[in-house]
Design a protein around this motif. Structure first.
Motif, PDB file in Angstrom:
ATOM      1  N   LYS A  19       0.836  -1.208   0.000  1.00  0.00           N
ATOM      2  CA  LYS A  19       0.000   0.000   0.000  1.00  0.00           C
ATOM      3  C   LYS A  19       0.872   1.259   0.000  1.00  0.00           C
ATOM      4  CE  LYS A  19      -3.870   2.094   2.409  1.00  0.00           C
ATOM      5  NZ  LYS A  19      -4.830   1.975   3.503  1.00  0.00           N
ATOM      6  N   SER A  24      -2.329  -1.287  -5.737  1.00  0.00           N
ATOM      7  CA  SER A  24      -3.736  -1.506  -5.405  1.00  0.00           C
ATOM      8  C   SER A  24      -3.915  -2.934  -4.900  1.00  0.00           C
ATOM      9  CB  SER A  24      -4.610  -1.276  -6.635  1.00  0.00           C
ATOM     10  OG  SER A  24      -4.413  -2.312  -7.577  1.00  0.00           O
ATOM     11  N   GLU A  26      -5.947  -5.032  -6.130  1.00  0.00           N
ATOM     12  CA  GLU A  26      -6.019  -5.891  -7.315  1.00  0.00           C
ATOM     13  C   GLU A  26      -4.623  -6.229  -7.832  1.00  0.00           C
ATOM     14  OE1 GLU A  26      -7.664  -8.471  -9.813  1.00  0.00           O
ATOM     15  OE2 GLU A  26      -8.673  -7.424  -8.184  1.00  0.00           O
ATOM     16  N   GLU A  27      -3.697  -5.273  -7.790  1.00  0.00           N
ATOM     17  CA  GLU A  27      -2.323  -5.545  -8.224  1.00  0.00           C
ATOM     18  C   GLU A  27      -1.662  -6.587  -7.328  1.00  0.00           C
ATOM     19  OE1 GLU A  27      -0.671  -1.491 -10.241  1.00  0.00           O
ATOM     20  OE2 GLU A  27      -1.210  -1.365  -8.113  1.00  0.00           O
TER      21      GLU A  27
END
Length: 50
Positions: A19, A24, A26-27
């Motif tokens: 973070k 993200s 999703e990544e």
């Protein structure tokens, strides 16, 4: 805290680091799927051709 609420501190640390790097959720998910869930195609093909 029940067993369902227990979180591995190392995983928490890794997610927080991702973070901070601007990744993200999703990544992170895609990376984990690619790295730990999906077997490398080259290895699979090589083993199957033996």
């Amino acid at each position: 805290m029940t067993s369902n609420e227990h979180l591995d501190q190392e995983w928490i640390h890794l997610i927080l680091q991702a973070k901070k790097m601007g990744l993200s959720i999703e990544e992170v998910r895609l990376y984990l799927r690619k790295t730990y869930i999906t077997p490398p195609a080259k290895t699979y093909i090589k083993e199957r051709s033996l």
